[in-house]
Design a protein around this motif. Structure first.
Motif, PDB file in Angstrom:
ATOM      1  N   TYR A   1       0.834  -1.204   0.000  1.00  0.00           N
ATOM      2  CA  TYR A   1       0.000   0.000   0.000  1.00  0.00           C
ATOM      3  C   TYR A   1       0.870   1.256   0.000  1.00  0.00           C
ATOM      4  CZ  TYR A   1      -3.506  -3.412   1.598  1.00  0.00           C
ATOM      5  OH  TYR A   1      -4.326  -4.502   1.718  1.00  0.00           O
ATOM      6  N   GLY A   2       1.926   1.237   0.806  1.00  0.00           N
ATOM      7  CA  GLY A   2       2.811   2.391   0.867  1.00  0.00           C
ATOM      8  C   GLY A   2       3.534   2.646  -0.442  1.00  0.00           C
ATOM      9  N   LEU A   3       3.946   1.569  -1.111  1.00  0.00           N
ATOM     10  CA  LEU A   3       4.646   1.716  -2.394  1.00  0.00           C
ATOM     11  C   LEU A   3       3.732   2.280  -3.470  1.00  0.00           C
ATOM     12  CD1 LEU A   3       6.740  -1.574  -2.446  1.00  0.00           C
ATOM     13  CD2 LEU A   3       7.646   0.753  -2.413  1.00  0.00           C
ATOM     14  N   ILE A   4       2.465   1.876  -3.455  1.00  0.00           N
ATOM     15  CA  ILE A   4       1.513   2.429  -4.430  1.00  0.00           C
ATOM     16  C   ILE A   4       1.369   3.934  -4.224  1.00  0.00           C
ATOM     17  CG2 ILE A   4      -0.886   2.437  -5.200  1.00  0.00           C
ATOM     18  CD1 ILE A   4      -1.002  -0.534  -4.364  1.00  0.00           C
ATOM     19  N   ALA A   5       1.149   4.339  -2.970  1.00  0.00           N
ATOM     20  CA  ALA A   5       0.973   5.764  -2.672  1.00  0.00           C
ATOM     21  C   ALA A   5       2.230   6.557  -3.012  1.00  0.00           C
ATOM     22  CB  ALA A   5       0.612   5.944  -1.195  1.00  0.00           C
ATOM     23  N   MET A   6       3.405   6.018  -2.663  1.00  0.00           N
ATOM     24  CA  MET A   6       4.649   6.723  -2.951  1.00  0.00           C
ATOM     25  C   MET A   6       4.864   6.860  -4.455  1.00  0.00           C
ATOM     26  SD  MET A   6       8.539   5.879  -1.659  1.00  0.00           S
ATOM     27  CE  MET A   6       8.789   4.548  -2.840  1.00  0.00           C
ATOM     28  N   SER A   7       4.556   5.814  -5.205  1.00  0.00           N
ATOM     29  CA  SER A   7       4.699   5.869  -6.663  1.00  0.00           C
ATOM     30  C   SER A   7       3.780   6.928  -7.267  1.00  0.00           C
ATOM     31  CB  SER A   7       4.378   4.500  -7.275  1.00  0.00           C
ATOM     32  OG  SER A   7       5.251   3.502  -6.799  1.00  0.00           O
ATOM     33  N   ILE A   8       2.572   7.020  -6.747  1.00  0.00           N
ATOM     34  CA  ILE A   8       1.605   7.990  -7.258  1.00  0.00           C
ATOM     35  C   ILE A   8       2.126   9.416  -7.086  1.00  0.00           C
ATOM     36  CG2 ILE A   8      -0.666   9.033  -6.829  1.00  0.00           C
ATOM     37  CD1 ILE A   8      -1.685   6.201  -6.199  1.00  0.00           C
ATOM     38  N   VAL A   9       2.525   9.759  -5.861  1.00  0.00           N
ATOM     39  CA  VAL A   9       2.900  11.152  -5.594  1.00  0.00           C
ATOM     40  C   VAL A   9       4.239  11.524  -6.223  1.00  0.00           C
ATOM     41  CG1 VAL A   9       1.503  11.319  -3.511  1.00  0.00           C
ATOM     42  CG2 VAL A   9       3.860  10.532  -3.331  1.00  0.00           C
ATOM     43  N   GLN A  10       5.194  10.599  -6.228  1.00  0.00           N
ATOM     44  CA  GLN A  10       6.491  10.909  -6.834  1.00  0.00           C
ATOM     45  C   GLN A  10       6.359  11.163  -8.333  1.00  0.00           C
ATOM     46  OE1 GLN A  10       9.258   7.777  -5.812  1.00  0.00           O
ATOM     47  NE2 GLN A  10       9.905   8.820  -3.960  1.00  0.00           N
ATOM     48  N   ASN A  11       5.508  10.399  -8.995  1.00  0.00           N
ATOM     49  CA  ASN A  11       5.365  10.572 -10.439  1.00  0.00           C
ATOM     50  C   ASN A  11       4.509  11.780 -10.788  1.00  0.00           C
ATOM     51  OD1 ASN A  11       6.574   8.192 -12.198  1.00  0.00           O
ATOM     52  ND2 ASN A  11       5.941   7.343 -10.229  1.00  0.00           N
ATOM     53  N   ALA A  12       3.561  12.128  -9.923  1.00  0.00           N
ATOM     54  CA  ALA A  12       2.808  13.362 -10.140  1.00  0.00           C
ATOM     55  C   ALA A  12       3.748  14.566 -10.066  1.00  0.00           C
ATOM     56  CB  ALA A  12       1.695  13.489  -9.101  1.00  0.00           C
ATOM     57  N   PHE A  13       4.648  14.551  -9.083  1.00  0.00           N
ATOM     58  CA  PHE A  13       5.635  15.622  -8.970  1.00  0.00           C
ATOM     59  C   PHE A  13       6.564  15.639 -10.168  1.00  0.00           C
ATOM     60  CE2 PHE A  13       9.941  16.924  -7.858  1.00  0.00           C
ATOM     61  CZ  PHE A  13       9.736  18.182  -7.322  1.00  0.00           C
ATOM     62  N   ALA A  14       7.045  14.459 -10.550  1.00  0.00           N
ATOM     63  CA  ALA A  14       8.010  14.378 -11.644  1.00  0.00           C
ATOM     64  C   ALA A  14       7.426  14.875 -12.958  1.00  0.00           C
ATOM     65  CB  ALA A  14       8.493  12.934 -11.807  1.00  0.00           C
TER      66      ALA A  14
END
Length: 256
Positions: free
Chosen positions: A64-77
């Motif tokens: 669950y944490g990896l999904i959330a982290m992937s979402i926000v990091q790629n939105a920023f990127a």
């Protein structure tokens, strides 16, 4: 209040979407591979020694944490890389030329960031299906958290693009601020295991509210205050919007 040019906003948004879809192997598939590697490393290293975290099975907590982290990091990127590229390659003048104003620019870049974050989140979630058991305790709140989080990180990415005058400066912001905050937000551990002083410090980390809220929507278990997290996201999005409007209207670091 200045009238919004919706057709111009649509055109710029479409350009942003096509930009990241054109290199989908880099913008969507690469984060999936990274998430799988992280999950494999942590489960192989720790999984046999830790059955659960905060009442959630260890591999599920990690997933669950990896999904959330992937979402926000790629939105920023997405928004940050697109804006800094427009400055470095010189076509920022096309964006700043009327009929585009600050509102149109913010909306277009933010929507692009949101869509990339959502696409990456869906791709990572699908890739983790063989390993993670999914539950859905608060579906409507989950939609809010995903959209509000991507919107906030999209605006932060736009701010990073404004600040940076080179790819090195952009990389520094990502390496020294975004990545540490996302990794130290409870993605791989429960903040309840931290000493009290560090628990209080972590309450200043926006990524903590995002990842903790995302995990709460799936499991109904949270380390922090969910109401506080919702208010934080709403207020932060509002503040970021007004900051960006002022800076873009002023032409800060984008007009000679």
């Amino acid at each position: 209040m200045e009238k919004i040019n919706w057709y111009g906003t649509y055109s710029l948004t479409l350009r942003e979407i096509k930009r990241f879809l054109r290199v989908y192997h880099q913008t969507i598939f690469t984060p999936v591979v990274s998430a799988l590697i992280f999950l494999a490393v942590f489960v192989l290293a720790i999984g046999n020694h830790k059955a659960s975290i905060s009442g959630i099975k260890f591999i599920d907590f990690m997933g669950y944490g990896l999904i959330a982290m992937s979402i926000v990091q790629n939105a920023f990127a997405n928004s940050s890389s697109s804006f800094i590229m427009s400055k470095m390659l010189g076509y920022i003048s096309d964006i700043l030329t009327p009929p585009f104003g600050s509102v149109e620019i913010i909306i277009a870049f933010t929507i692009g960031a949101v869509l990339r974050g959502v696409f990456v989140g869906i791709a990572v979630a699908i890739a983790l299906i063989p390993f993670v058991d999914y539950t859905l305790a608060h579906p409507f709140l989950l939609v809010f958290y995903v959209l509000a989080s991507c919107t906030l990180l999209g605006k932060l990415g736009l701010l990073s693009g404004l600040i940076s005058n080179s790819f090195d400066q952009h990389s520094a912001i990502t390496s020294y601020l975004i990545t540490p905050l996302s990794f130290l937000s409870g993605t791989f551990y429960s903040v309840q295991s931290l000493p009290p002083i560090f628990q209080q410090i972590n309450l200043l980390n926006p990524f903590f509210y995002i990842i903790d809220g995302f995990r709460y929507c799936l499991t109904d278990k949270a380390d922090g205050n969910i109401t506080g997290g919702i208010l934080f996201l709403m207020i932060s999005n509002g503040i970021m919007y007004f900051i960006l409007v002022k800076l873009i209207d002023k032409g800060w670091r984008i007009k000679s």
